[in-house]
Design a protein around this motif. Structure first.
Motif, PDB file in Angstrom:
ATOM      1  N   ARG A  15       0.843  -1.190   0.000  1.00 29.66           N
ATOM      2  CA  ARG A  15       0.000   0.000   0.000  1.00 29.66           C
ATOM      3  C   ARG A  15       0.876   1.237   0.000  1.00 29.66           C
ATOM      4  O   ARG A  15       1.958   1.258   0.590  1.00 29.66           O
ATOM      5  N   THR A  16       0.398   2.296  -0.635  1.00 30.63           N
ATOM      6  CA  THR A  16       1.150   3.537  -0.691  1.00 30.63           C
ATOM      7  C   THR A  16       1.051   4.282   0.633  1.00 30.63           C
ATOM      8  O   THR A  16       0.094   4.096   1.409  1.00 30.63           O
ATOM      9  N   ASP A  17       2.011   5.157   0.873  1.00 34.23           N
ATOM     10  CA  ASP A  17       1.970   5.982   2.076  1.00 34.23           C
ATOM     11  C   ASP A  17       0.708   6.842   2.106  1.00 34.23           C
ATOM     12  O   ASP A  17       0.088   7.031   3.164  1.00 34.23           O
ATOM     13  N   ALA A  18       0.332   7.386   0.948  1.00 30.26           N
ATOM     14  CA  ALA A  18      -0.852   8.257   0.890  1.00 30.26           C
ATOM     15  C   ALA A  18      -2.103   7.489   1.287  1.00 30.26           C
ATOM     16  O   ALA A  18      -2.957   8.005   2.023  1.00 30.26           O
ATOM     17  N   SER A  19      -2.239   6.264   0.808  1.00 24.80           N
ATOM     18  CA  SER A  19      -3.403   5.452   1.136  1.00 24.80           C
ATOM     19  C   SER A  19      -3.456   5.134   2.623  1.00 24.80           C
ATOM     20  O   SER A  19      -4.509   5.257   3.273  1.00 24.80           O
ATOM     21  N   ASN A  52       5.389   3.114   7.144  1.00 23.48           N
ATOM     22  CA  ASN A  52       4.504   2.181   6.452  1.00 23.48           C
ATOM     23  C   ASN A  52       5.298   0.930   6.088  1.00 23.48           C
ATOM     24  O   ASN A  52       6.047   0.915   5.114  1.00 23.48           O
ATOM     25  N   ASP A  55       4.921  -0.779   2.469  1.00 26.93           N
ATOM     26  CA  ASP A  55       5.154   0.091   1.311  1.00 26.93           C
ATOM     27  C   ASP A  55       5.919  -0.586   0.178  1.00 26.93           C
ATOM     28  O   ASP A  55       6.099   0.006  -0.886  1.00 26.93           O
ATOM     29  N   ALA A  56       6.364  -1.808   0.387  1.00 28.25           N
ATOM     30  CA  ALA A  56       7.109  -2.517  -0.655  1.00 28.25           C
ATOM     31  C   ALA A  56       6.963  -4.014  -0.435  1.00 28.25           C
ATOM     32  O   ALA A  56       6.734  -4.465   0.698  1.00 28.25           O
TER      33      ALA A  56
END
Length: 267
Positions: A15-19, A52, A55-56
């Protein structure tokens, strides 16, 4: 500099940091409102730092069949069911756990893969050490609280427990399988929040870091499908904890308050 550090990690999809930030901030605001606390006076981008851990992609740790079988067995004994699994030959324990409230619909392969991620974190393997190092690097002198969910809570506990107890920030762990961790020194200011249906939380052994080591323990009963952070964060029990942490400090020499306004109880 940030004053709240949130640590997200679920051994789930990337998941992206923004999400993740959007989910956490909006969910925390819902939890505060349900607990009757006013909206916080902070700027989410300035006053909140995110680590997060999803994130990867992460490599799947090596299997440990003995450990996995033991934890699956404890999960089976701790699980709660709305309906009994089909009788007869229904496959492995992991297959049958897909019928439980917590693991509902989770394929057996995904469950086993998640348990291997859990083991790597709680055993302090390379994956777990790197996660704890990321959290430790994000803690600054002005960090007031570190809030971690699931494997993020495991990394947060490892990071905060290694700090000087007199200067370490308050730790809030949410839905964390802490009883599976090796014994260690618990932080002095530690609040543990868990749901009565969270199977991984209740599948530990007495040889781990028991949540009883927390200065405050909060037990709740929300949506049983707890594999996301929101179900915990958007609950009044969490909102009560967060509101107390953000309340104006008594000393006028401390940082400006993160909370403003008068507390109210929802009618």
């Amino acid at each position: 500099m940030s004053r709240l550090l949130i640590v997200h990690g679920t051994a789930g999809p990337v998941r992206t940091d923004a999400s993740v930030r959007l989910e956490w901030v909006t969910s925390m605001l819902d939890g505060l409102a349900l607990a009757g606390w006013p909206a916080p006076a902070f700027d989410a981008d300035r006053d909140i730092t995110l680590v997060n851990l999803d994130d990867a992609p992460t490599p799947e740790p090596a299997p440990d069949p003995v450990w996995e079988a033991a934890v699956l067995d404890r999960c089976w004994r701790a699980a709660r069911f709305d309906a009994a699994p089909p009788s007869g030959r229904t496959g492995t324990v992991a297959d049958r756990l897909a019928w439980s409230r917590y693991f509902t619909g989770l394929p057996a392969g995904d469950l086993v893969a998640a348990l291997r991620q859990v083991r790597s974190h709680v055993a302090g393997d390379d994956l777990g050490r790197r996660a704890a190092d990321r959290v430790r690097a994000a803690i600054v002198p002005r960090t007031r609280a570190v809030i971690g969910h699931c494997l993020g809570a495991v990394a947060a506990l490892s990071a905060v427990a290694a700090l000087d107890p007199g200067t370490a920030p308050t730790l809030v762990t949410i839905g964390a399988p802490l009883d599976l961790m090796p014994v260690g020194r618990p932080p002095a200011r530690w609040i543990d929040i868990a749901d009565v249906h969270d199977t991984l939380v209740h599948a530990g052994t007495s040889g781990g870091v028991p949540a009883a080591g927390a200065a405050q323990r909060v037990r709740m009963d929300c949506d049983p499908r707890l594999r996301c952070a929101r179900n915990y964060l958007a609950a009044p029990e969490f909102g009560e904890v967060l509101g107390a942490l953000l309340a104006p400090p008594r000393s006028p020499h401390r940082d400006p308050p993160l909370m403003s306004g008068t507390r109210h109880r929802p009618g």
